[in-house]
Design a protein around this motif. Structure first.
Motif, PDB file in Angstrom:
ATOM      1  N   GLY A  33       0.942  -1.222   0.022  1.00  0.00           N
ATOM      2  CA  GLY A  33      -0.059   0.144   0.106  1.00  0.00           C
ATOM      3  C   GLY A  33       0.986   1.275   0.098  1.00  0.00           C
ATOM      4  N   SER A  36       1.791   1.810  -3.550  1.00  0.00           N
ATOM      5  CA  SER A  36       0.911   2.291  -4.234  1.00  0.00           C
ATOM      6  C   SER A  36       0.586   3.627  -4.122  1.00  0.00           C
ATOM      7  CB  SER A  36      -0.470   1.526  -4.144  1.00  0.00           C
ATOM      8  OG  SER A  36      -0.186   0.064  -4.383  1.00  0.00           O
ATOM      9  N   LEU A  40       0.803   6.884  -6.658  1.00  0.00           N
ATOM     10  CA  LEU A  40      -0.274   7.857  -6.783  1.00  0.00           C
ATOM     11  C   LEU A  40       0.106   9.565  -6.440  1.00  0.00           C
ATOM     12  CD1 LEU A  40      -3.372   8.358  -7.336  1.00  0.00           C
ATOM     13  CD2 LEU A  40      -3.929   8.051  -4.777  1.00  0.00           C
TER      14      LEU A  40
END
Length: 345
Positions: A33, A36, A40
């Motif tokens: 996470g 990610s 982003l």
């Protein structure tokens, strides 16, 4: 933030907010996470810098540097935390599996007029070892076997397994009534659950144990007492029959649901050359990627000539292939063959 940067409000500095994204992800989402979230934030920063023609400015350079530093630090910290948590889970699981191995001893290869084998497989679900149980003992009344499944997982379930098996190993040798043997096992579990602090509140309120007790003597029959457990499978002349109870009874721990008089053992033919499989629901509820249950009946009919130990090993491999190596629940099994004579054949 993307809306702010792509509208006239882009004069508001959102860099610190973007930098905080991977930091928050490191706390709540783990290494994957974190990566990610960092990706982003990088996409947003690149898009807004291009849209606002801000490449080369001190603000953009500082933002990218801070984002890189926070992302790397967050990934390292979240990876270390995940590794530490996994190590703790592995240690607890090793303790639970070791306790389970001590409590569940293998069934002898030969028990009176029977050839026998047993197997217990622990599902790969963290530290949550299940409460499957089995035992077979030679008594003055014949060979008596129990297979059961305690609701719940972990050390509390293993404690309940120890209590149930301890009661069975004791009373099976002196109590002639098979129903009474089952009732005494249930009474031992109720006494244990009633001990303050023995189990957490959820288990004290909702716990139960499915159990099946079987008795085989020199007569060509098998006597069964079933308390909410999957029915055993009888292989006779190449065909498998599920020995369903005529009068189903609730699991141990739910005695309040019994309204009629005490039941009696149910008797079924069990002749020389027959095979009987006692098992827990982890076998029949094992699913493949298409959500299909494991075809246990077909597996029994396909290998009638294998010896008990060999058959359980083959069944183990079929379960792993069916589930692609990921059992969702523990599995316990006892397999017995009625011999044709007293020579072991």
């Amino acid at each position: 933030m993307l809306v702010i940067e792509l509208t006239p409000a882009h004069f508001i500095y959102t860099g610190p907010l973007l930098t905080a994204i991977p930091a928050l992800a490191a706390v709540t989402m783990g290494p994957g996470g974190t990566l990610s979230a960092a990706g982003l934030a990088l996409v947003i920063s690149t898009t807004t810098a291009t849209y606002n023609q801000a490449w080369g400015t001190l603000q953009v350079s500082t933002n990218f540097l801070a984002l890189a530093l926070v992302s790397v630090a967050g990934f390292i910290l979240s990876s270390a935390a995940q590794a530490r948590k996994q190590s703790e889970l592995d240690q607890v699981r090793r303790i639970a599996v070791a306790a389970q191995d001590v409590i569940l001893r293998p069934v002898p290869d030969r028990l009176g007029p029977l050839r026998a084998a047993s197997m217990c497989l622990a599902a790969g679900t963290g530290a949550q070892v299940g409460g499957d149980l089995y035992e077979a003992v030679q008594t003055p009344y014949g060979i008596r076997m129990i297979v059961g499944d305690v609701r719940g997982k972990g050390l509390n379930a293993i404690r309940a397994v120890a209590v149930a098996l301890g009661a069975f190993r004791q009373v099976a040798h002196y109590e002639d009534d098979l129903v009474e043997v089952m009732d005494l096992c249930g009474a031992a579990l109720r006494r244990e659950v009633a001990v303050p602090g023995a189990y957490d509140q959820e288990v004290r309120m909702e716990g139960f144990t499915t159990a099946l007790i079987a008795q085989v003597s020199d007569e060509p029959v098998v006597h069964l007492v079933n308390r909410g457990h999957p029915p055993p499978l009888l292989l006779h002349q190449g065909k498998v029959q599920a020995l369903m109870p005529a009068s189903p009874l609730p699991p141990l721990g739910l005695e309040d649901l019994i309204t009629g008089p005490p039941g009696k053992p149910e008797t079924y033919p069990f002749e020389p050359g027959d095979r009987l499989l006692l098992y827990t629901d982890g076998v029949i509820e094992a699913r493949n990627r298409d959500n299909e249950f494991f075809p246990l009946v077909e597996a029994m009919e396909a290998a009638p000539a294998l010896a008990p130990t060999e058959f359980l090993e083959e069944l183990h491999q079929q379960l792993l292939r069916h589930t692609e190596g990921h059992l969702a629940d523990d599995v316990a099994m006892i397999l017995i063959d009625r011999l044709h004579d007293g020579t072991g054949t």
